[in-house]
Write a protein that holds these residues in place. Sequence first.
Motif, PDB file in Angstrom:
ATOM      1  N   ASP A  30      61.939  11.538  91.017  1.00 29.54           N
ATOM      2  CA  ASP A  30      61.805  10.950  92.341  1.00 29.54           C
ATOM      3  C   ASP A  30      62.717   9.742  92.501  1.00 29.54           C
ATOM      4  O   ASP A  30      63.028   9.030  91.541  1.00 29.54           O
ATOM      5  CB  ASP A  30      60.360  10.512  92.594  1.00 29.54           C
ATOM      6  N   LYS A  46      67.152  18.651 103.990  1.00 33.00           N
ATOM      7  CA  LYS A  46      65.768  18.285 103.695  1.00 33.00           C
ATOM      8  C   LYS A  46      65.465  18.288 102.202  1.00 33.00           C
ATOM      9  O   LYS A  46      64.633  17.509 101.738  1.00 33.00           O
ATOM     10  CB  LYS A  46      64.808  19.224 104.436  1.00 33.00           C
ATOM     11  N   ASP A  47      66.143  19.135 101.442  1.00 30.73           N
ATOM     12  CA  ASP A  47      65.866  19.137 100.008  1.00 30.73           C
ATOM     13  C   ASP A  47      66.350  17.844  99.355  1.00 30.73           C
ATOM     14  O   ASP A  47      65.792  17.421  98.323  1.00 30.73           O
ATOM     15  CB  ASP A  47      66.495  20.363  99.333  1.00 30.73           C
ATOM     16  N   ARG A  77      63.669  15.137 100.406  1.00 29.69           N
ATOM     17  CA  ARG A  77      62.417  15.295  99.659  1.00 29.69           C
ATOM     18  C   ARG A  77      62.488  14.682  98.270  1.00 29.69           C
ATOM     19  O   ARG A  77      61.452  14.479  97.632  1.00 29.69           O
ATOM     20  CB  ARG A  77      62.063  16.787  99.539  1.00 29.69           C
ATOM     21  N   ARG A  78      63.667  14.378  97.787  1.00 29.28           N
ATOM     22  CA  ARG A  78      63.789  13.720  96.488  1.00 29.28           C
ATOM     23  C   ARG A  78      63.278  12.284  96.540  1.00 29.28           C
ATOM     24  O   ARG A  78      62.960  11.698  95.524  1.00 29.28           O
ATOM     25  CB  ARG A  78      65.247  13.738  96.014  1.00 29.28           C
ATOM     26  N   ARG A 133      60.601   9.648  97.090  1.00 29.52           N
ATOM     27  CA  ARG A 133      59.144   9.494  97.161  1.00 29.52           C
ATOM     28  C   ARG A 133      58.773   8.589  98.328  1.00 29.52           C
ATOM     29  O   ARG A 133      57.760   8.808  98.996  1.00 29.52           O
ATOM     30  CB  ARG A 133      58.597   8.917  95.862  1.00 29.52           C
ATOM     31  N   ASP A 168      57.606  16.041 105.960  1.00 29.74           N
ATOM     32  CA  ASP A 168      57.453  15.659 104.556  1.00 29.74           C
ATOM     33  C   ASP A 168      57.007  14.220 104.341  1.00 29.74           C
ATOM     34  O   ASP A 168      56.635  13.867 103.214  1.00 29.74           O
ATOM     35  CB  ASP A 168      58.786  15.876 103.816  1.00 29.74           C
ATOM     36  N   ARG A 199      56.173  10.084 100.918  1.00 25.23           N
ATOM     37  CA  ARG A 199      56.163  11.546 100.906  1.00 25.23           C
ATOM     38  C   ARG A 199      54.716  12.049 100.887  1.00 25.23           C
ATOM     39  O   ARG A 199      53.856  11.507 100.192  1.00 25.23           O
ATOM     40  CB  ARG A 199      56.935  12.058  99.699  1.00 25.23           C
ATOM     41  N   ASP A 252      53.038  14.432  99.640  1.00 19.25           N
ATOM     42  CA  ASP A 252      52.339  14.872  98.437  1.00 19.25           C
ATOM     43  C   ASP A 252      51.769  13.704  97.637  1.00 19.25           C
ATOM     44  O   ASP A 252      50.961  13.909  96.728  1.00 19.25           O
ATOM     45  CB  ASP A 252      53.259  15.721  97.551  1.00 19.25           C
TER      46      ASP A 252
END
Length: 257
Positions: free
Chosen positions: A127, A147-148, A151-152, A154, A186, A218, A220
């Motif tokens: 992250d 987006k990928d 998403r890295r 955090r 995200d 993020r 998650d």
Amino acid sequence: MNEGQGKTREIHDPASAQIIDRFLQPYDVGIPLIRLGDFGDGGYLVPDDLNGIAACYSPGVSQQATFELDLAKRGIPSFMADASVDQAPLDVPGAQFVKKFLGPRNKGAFMTLADWVTQTGPDTDQDLLLQMDIEGAEYETLAATPKDVLRRFRMIVIELHQLPSALTKPRFQKRALAAIDALKDDFTCVHLHTNNVSGAVDIEGERIPRVIEVTLLRKDRVQTRRPISGSDLPHALDRRHNPKRPDLDIPARWIAE
């Protein structure tokens, strides 16, 4: 007209403005906030969830690097970028500086966030943290980032500029919505703080700050999700950019009733 206050404007596209409003609504996510950087300009609030973050990316450092210095004390190195200065303002242990601006494409003095991360980043399973203050270029830069790559990160700490225009002018609104579309699936907003130096504009009876600091986490990493009310802001760790001027209130449209 008083210093720092613009003329009254009206929202011409309420549906698009509501998308911006919803994205900016902050939530208590069950993780306490801590402050990194000076108690003033250059300091930001982030969730106390830094363990495992491999590096910080910090475009637009200008004359401030206390945020990155505090991260270095926690063992998190920083990659810094700014074409307006020749070097980083502080000797931050483990930091790397490049004399470049961030933008939507690689051209001249500009580089993309995706290329910067690809060329310098740690392993893709680690992250990262993004702290961005690039004077209005944030919208196109984020919208152009896959987006990928986003998403890295955090967490993302970003100064959003030209907010009255983003809410009222089609051209600015389109750019803001493109950036929000890149982030909204995200990330959750966990903190807002107005910049009391840049002033505000009256929009349909509310004073909308020209610049606001936004902290995103993020999804998650979110533990709970409780809307933050006006009584929760400003946070006890927030500090006015100009201590001689009063704070600007967070607009009611961005906080829970």
